[in-house]
Design a protein around this motif. Structure first.
Motif, PDB file in Angstrom:
ATOM      1  N   GLN A  55      52.945  63.298   5.606  1.00  0.00           N
ATOM      2  CA  GLN A  55      53.814  62.352   6.697  1.00  0.00           C
ATOM      3  C   GLN A  55      54.215  62.858   7.915  1.00  0.00           C
ATOM      4  N   PRO A  56      54.172  62.410   8.993  1.00  0.00           N
ATOM      5  CA  PRO A  56      54.610  62.879  10.265  1.00  0.00           C
ATOM      6  C   PRO A  56      55.802  63.816  10.360  1.00  0.00           C
ATOM      7  N   GLY A  57      56.967  63.501   9.801  1.00  0.00           N
ATOM      8  CA  GLY A  57      58.125  63.890   9.764  1.00  0.00           C
ATOM      9  C   GLY A  57      58.138  65.248   8.996  1.00  0.00           C
ATOM     10  N   THR A  58      57.559  65.196   7.538  1.00  0.00           N
ATOM     11  CA  THR A  58      57.535  66.464   6.795  1.00  0.00           C
ATOM     12  C   THR A  58      56.722  67.410   7.445  1.00  0.00           C
ATOM     13  N   GLN A  59      55.593  66.985   8.370  1.00  0.00           N
ATOM     14  CA  GLN A  59      54.700  68.208   8.815  1.00  0.00           C
ATOM     15  C   GLN A  59      55.570  68.640  10.196  1.00  0.00           C
ATOM     16  N   ALA A  60      56.283  67.888  11.050  1.00  0.00           N
ATOM     17  CA  ALA A  60      56.907  68.270  11.837  1.00  0.00           C
ATOM     18  C   ALA A  60      57.915  69.486  11.761  1.00  0.00           C
ATOM     19  N   TRP A  61      58.554  69.000  10.473  1.00  0.00           N
ATOM     20  CA  TRP A  61      59.696  70.144   9.990  1.00  0.00           C
ATOM     21  C   TRP A  61      58.991  71.526   9.525  1.00  0.00           C
ATOM     22  N   LYS A  62      57.799  71.135   8.818  1.00  0.00           N
ATOM     23  CA  LYS A  62      57.220  72.459   8.334  1.00  0.00           C
ATOM     24  C   LYS A  62      56.667  73.217   9.474  1.00  0.00           C
ATOM     25  N   LYS A  63      56.234  72.701  10.378  1.00  0.00           N
ATOM     26  CA  LYS A  63      55.537  73.404  11.736  1.00  0.00           C
ATOM     27  C   LYS A  63      56.628  74.130  12.394  1.00  0.00           C
ATOM     28  N   GLN A  64      57.899  73.572  12.519  1.00  0.00           N
ATOM     29  CA  GLN A  64      58.802  74.184  12.979  1.00  0.00           C
ATOM     30  C   GLN A  64      59.348  75.370  12.383  1.00  0.00           C
ATOM     31  N   ARG A  65      59.424  75.150  10.940  1.00  0.00           N
ATOM     32  CA  ARG A  65      59.844  76.388   9.965  1.00  0.00           C
ATOM     33  C   ARG A  65      58.684  77.401  10.045  1.00  0.00           C
ATOM     34  N   LEU A  66      57.481  77.151  10.153  1.00  0.00           N
ATOM     35  CA  LEU A  66      56.460  78.227  10.317  1.00  0.00           C
ATOM     36  C   LEU A  66      56.673  79.057  11.573  1.00  0.00           C
ATOM     37  N   ASP A  67      57.017  78.307  12.594  1.00  0.00           N
ATOM     38  CA  ASP A  67      57.032  78.819  13.859  1.00  0.00           C
ATOM     39  C   ASP A  67      58.431  79.844  13.885  1.00  0.00           C
ATOM     40  N   GLU A  68      59.450  79.303  13.264  1.00  0.00           N
ATOM     41  CA  GLU A  68      60.663  80.260  13.233  1.00  0.00           C
ATOM     42  C   GLU A  68      60.472  81.471  12.304  1.00  0.00           C
ATOM     43  N   LEU A  69      59.484  81.094  11.413  1.00  0.00           N
ATOM     44  CA  LEU A  69      59.367  82.475  10.475  1.00  0.00           C
ATOM     45  C   LEU A  69      58.236  83.468  10.921  1.00  0.00           C
ATOM     46  N   ASP A  83      50.866  58.404   7.727  1.00  0.00           N
ATOM     47  CA  ASP A  83      51.580  57.629   6.629  1.00  0.00           C
ATOM     48  C   ASP A  83      50.652  57.011   5.695  1.00  0.00           C
ATOM     49  N   PHE A  84      50.403  57.357   4.569  1.00  0.00           N
ATOM     50  CA  PHE A  84      49.800  56.786   3.739  1.00  0.00           C
ATOM     51  C   PHE A  84      49.800  55.218   3.551  1.00  0.00           C
ATOM     52  N   GLU A  85      51.069  54.846   3.560  1.00  0.00           N
ATOM     53  CA  GLU A  85      51.593  53.371   3.246  1.00  0.00           C
ATOM     54  C   GLU A  85      51.863  52.675   4.524  1.00  0.00           C
ATOM     55  N   GLY A  86      51.514  53.216   5.735  1.00  0.00           N
ATOM     56  CA  GLY A  86      52.038  52.678   7.067  1.00  0.00           C
ATOM     57  C   GLY A  86      50.851  51.870   7.610  1.00  0.00           C
ATOM     58  N   GLY A  87      49.621  51.740   7.267  1.00  0.00           N
ATOM     59  CA  GLY A  87      48.573  51.065   7.963  1.00  0.00           C
ATOM     60  C   GLY A  87      47.467  51.691   8.759  1.00  0.00           C
ATOM     61  N   VAL A  88      47.840  53.089   8.891  1.00  0.00           N
ATOM     62  CA  VAL A  88      47.311  53.944   9.822  1.00  0.00           C
ATOM     63  C   VAL A  88      46.097  54.649   8.658  1.00  0.00           C
ATOM     64  N   SER A  89      44.798  54.612   9.097  1.00  0.00           N
ATOM     65  CA  SER A  89      43.851  55.302   8.459  1.00  0.00           C
ATOM     66  C   SER A  89      43.972  56.807   8.475  1.00  0.00           C
ATOM     67  N   TRP A  90      44.039  57.289   7.222  1.00  0.00           N
ATOM     68  CA  TRP A  90      43.989  58.808   7.380  1.00  0.00           C
ATOM     69  C   TRP A  90      42.750  59.332   7.263  1.00  0.00           C
ATOM     70  N   TRP A  91      41.670  58.367   7.166  1.00  0.00           N
ATOM     71  CA  TRP A  91      40.346  58.806   7.422  1.00  0.00           C
ATOM     72  C   TRP A  91      39.777  59.180   8.984  1.00  0.00           C
ATOM     73  N   ASP A  92      40.352  58.071   9.656  1.00  0.00           N
ATOM     74  CA  ASP A  92      40.274  58.087  11.059  1.00  0.00           C
ATOM     75  C   ASP A  92      41.040  59.373  11.694  1.00  0.00           C
TER      76      ASP A  92
END
Length: 224
Positions: A55-69, A83-92
């Motif tokens: 999920q975009p939100g989860t990844q953004a928070w994770k990247k922020q924490r990695l940068d901070e650490l 978003d797996f259920e949001g209609g956007v193709s994860w494959w694309d």
């Protein structure tokens, strides 16, 4: 993570280390969350192209924490926000991040399927079944409560209530025969069910603290 740490001939699985040694260079983590394989095992991860899909939100928070650490994002680590259920193709999105569809890959999806509809799970299975020959998928699934050890059921009900209260309800449960049928129907020629009992025997045998994995979650290992 199951495939990242160990190989056992009886389970017919392929850990990332063994796959890297065999020349497979792509590792896709679907629903990566706060997975730390890249940070824990850079000696292995640096030999691969690692794609973390979440999920975009989860990844953004994770990247922020990695940068901070103080953890840098190496060129071979690709974050793929979807978003797996949001209609956007994860494959694309995966292709856009540099995934090579002509090369085989290891794909891990653990702790994810319970949050997805069966339609979304089936679509994901069908997509991975179309990966290049020699690809391996490891996916975990939750079994219905009547298949869970009796002494675990109160804690499991509590965890399920907590997930619902947090806005991430548990959606999909499978009996092993169901998930086997679904995976084979998606197009995988080889599918293996790994039970919770097998996982306990393989990874927790002989522990003096009697720690064991939950009987509520099991695995499917499938290859193209």
């Amino acid at each position: 993570m199951f495939i990242a740490e160990r190989q056992d001939a009886e389970l017919e699985t392929y850990p990332v280390l063994e796959v890297a040694d065999a020349g497979i260079a792509q590792y896709v983590i679907l629903g990566a969350g706060l997975d730390t394989f890249v940070q824990r095992r850079p000696d292995v991860a640096s030999r691969l192209r690692v794609f973390e899909v979440d999920q975009p939100g989860t990844q953004a928070w994770k990247k922020q924490r990695l940068d901070e650490l103080g953890y840098e994002t190496p060129e071979w680590l690709r974050f793929v926000p979807v978003d797996f259920e949001g209609g956007v193709s994860w494959w694309d999105q995966l292709l856009a991040a540099g995934f090579d569809e002509s090369e085989p890959a290891v794909v891990a999806s653990t702790g994810v399927s319970v949050y997805l509809t069966r339609e979304a799970i089936d679509a994901t299975l069908r997509t991975v079944a179309g990966f290049a020959l020699g690809s391996t998928l490891v996916v975990s699934f939750m079994v219905p409560s009547d298949l869970v050890d009796t002494d675990e059921r109160p804690a499991l009900r509590s965890a399920e209530r907590g997930a619902r209260a947090a806005g991430t309800p548990w959606v999909s449960f499978f009996e092993p025969t169901e998930i086997l049928e679904l995976t084979r129907g998606a197009g995988f020629p080889q599918v293996r069910h790994v039970s919770a009992a097998e996982l306990a025997e393989c990874y927790f045998r002989g522990r003096s603290d009697h720690l064991r994995p939950s009987s509520a979650e099991e695995l499917i290992v499938a290859t193209t």
